[in-house]
Structures are given as C-alpha cells and as structure tokens.
Design a protein around this motif. Structure first.
Motif, PDB file in Angstrom:
ATOM      1  N   THR A 207     -19.258   0.922  -1.173  1.00  0.00           N
ATOM      2  CA  THR A 207     -19.368   2.346  -0.866  1.00  0.00           C
ATOM      3  C   THR A 207     -18.017   3.040  -1.000  1.00  0.00           C
ATOM      4  N   ASP A 208     -16.940   2.371  -0.597  1.00  0.00           N
ATOM      5  CA  ASP A 208     -15.602   2.941  -0.749  1.00  0.00           C
ATOM      6  C   ASP A 208     -15.246   3.118  -2.220  1.00  0.00           C
ATOM      7  N   ALA A 209     -15.598   2.126  -3.032  1.00  0.00           N
ATOM      8  CA  ALA A 209     -15.315   2.198  -4.472  1.00  0.00           C
ATOM      9  C   ALA A 209     -16.072   3.362  -5.091  1.00  0.00           C
TER      10      ALA A 209
ATOM     11  N   VAL B  30      -5.885  10.489  -9.193  1.00  0.00           N
ATOM     12  CA  VAL B  30      -4.984   9.385  -9.525  1.00  0.00           C
ATOM     13  C   VAL B  30      -3.590   9.980  -9.616  1.00  0.00           C
ATOM     14  N   GLN B  31      -2.637   9.341  -8.936  1.00  0.00           N
ATOM     15  CA  GLN B  31      -1.265   9.843  -8.919  1.00  0.00           C
ATOM     16  C   GLN B  31      -0.309   8.816  -9.505  1.00  0.00           C
ATOM     17  N   SER B  32       0.788   9.319 -10.045  1.00  0.00           N
ATOM     18  CA  SER B  32       1.861   8.452 -10.532  1.00  0.00           C
ATOM     19  C   SER B  32       2.678   7.969  -9.335  1.00  0.00           C
ATOM     20  N   ALA B  33       3.606   7.063  -9.592  1.00  0.00           N
ATOM     21  CA  ALA B  33       4.490   6.566  -8.538  1.00  0.00           C
ATOM     22  C   ALA B  33       5.311   7.691  -7.914  1.00  0.00           C
TER      23      ALA B  33
ATOM     24  N   LEU C 282      -4.945   4.507  -1.512  1.00  0.00           N
ATOM     25  CA  LEU C 282      -4.466   5.035  -0.240  1.00  0.00           C
ATOM     26  C   LEU C 282      -5.245   6.283   0.123  1.00  0.00           C
ATOM     27  N   ARG C 283      -6.002   6.211   1.193  1.00  0.00           N
ATOM     28  CA  ARG C 283      -6.772   7.352   1.693  1.00  0.00           C
ATOM     29  C   ARG C 283      -7.586   8.038   0.602  1.00  0.00           C
ATOM     30  N   GLY C 284      -8.286   7.246  -0.202  1.00  0.00           N
ATOM     31  CA  GLY C 284      -9.167   7.807  -1.224  1.00  0.00           C
ATOM     32  C   GLY C 284      -8.489   8.231  -2.506  1.00  0.00           C
ATOM     33  N   THR C 285      -7.179   7.999  -2.607  1.00  0.00           N
ATOM     34  CA  THR C 285      -6.431   8.342  -3.808  1.00  0.00           C
ATOM     35  C   THR C 285      -5.905   7.063  -4.431  1.00  0.00           C
TER      36      THR C 285
END
Length: 90
Positions: free
Chosen positions: A5-7, A15-18, A65-68
């Motif tokens: 369900t989380d996936a 989606v974020q970069s470093a 992390l927290r859905g991201t």
C-alpha cells in the motif's frame, strides 16, 4: 522495505535530487513477492523541456522519505539517466 500500500501511494509522488530539487514524478513501482521494491520508474522532462521521458531509478541509489523518493545522485547525473526506450536498445 515498503508495504504494498505504501508503494502504491508513491505513484504520482515527487522525486528529488540529492540537492532537494524536484526532478520528476513516480510513474510505477514494481515489487517482488517478498515485498521488496525491484524497480521504480520516474517521468521527467526531456532536455530543453521538449516533452517527457521515463527512466528507471538505479537500485540502492534512492531513499523513500515521507512519501518522497530522494535520489542519492546529483542533478547532473539524474539528467544523464537513460530513458527506458534507450535501455531496451542496449
């Protein structure tokens, strides 16, 4: 390890970069029968804003992390990831 369900909730998420820059959005998450994520696909803009392309995120190079999804790659390396149709030709 993510629950199914989380996936599913990741789909459409950022989606974020470093560096914390948003680089795209999760388009698909594939899991094996043991509940391990085997593949995350991301839609991102083409160079110069000419449409969109889908890339497969490298295993072991991201955190959730927290859905991201946060990639442990700098922005320049993310831009160089091959599109899924490019990978099929290799």
């Amino acid at each position: 390890m993510l629950e199914e369900t989380d996936a599913a909730e990741l789909i459409g998420g950022a989606v974020q970069s470093a560096e914390g820059i948003e680089v795209g959005e999760v388009s698909a998450v594939t899991m094996n029968k043991d509940g391990e994520v085997t593949e995350i696909r991301m839609n991102m803009e083409q160079s110069l804003g000419m449409g969109e392309r889908t890339v497969i995120l490298p295993r072991g190079r991201y955190l959730v992390l927290r859905g991201t999804v946060v990639l442990q790659l700098p922005l320049e390396n993310i831009r160089q990831l091959p599109a899924t149709e490019d990978r099929a030709r290799l």
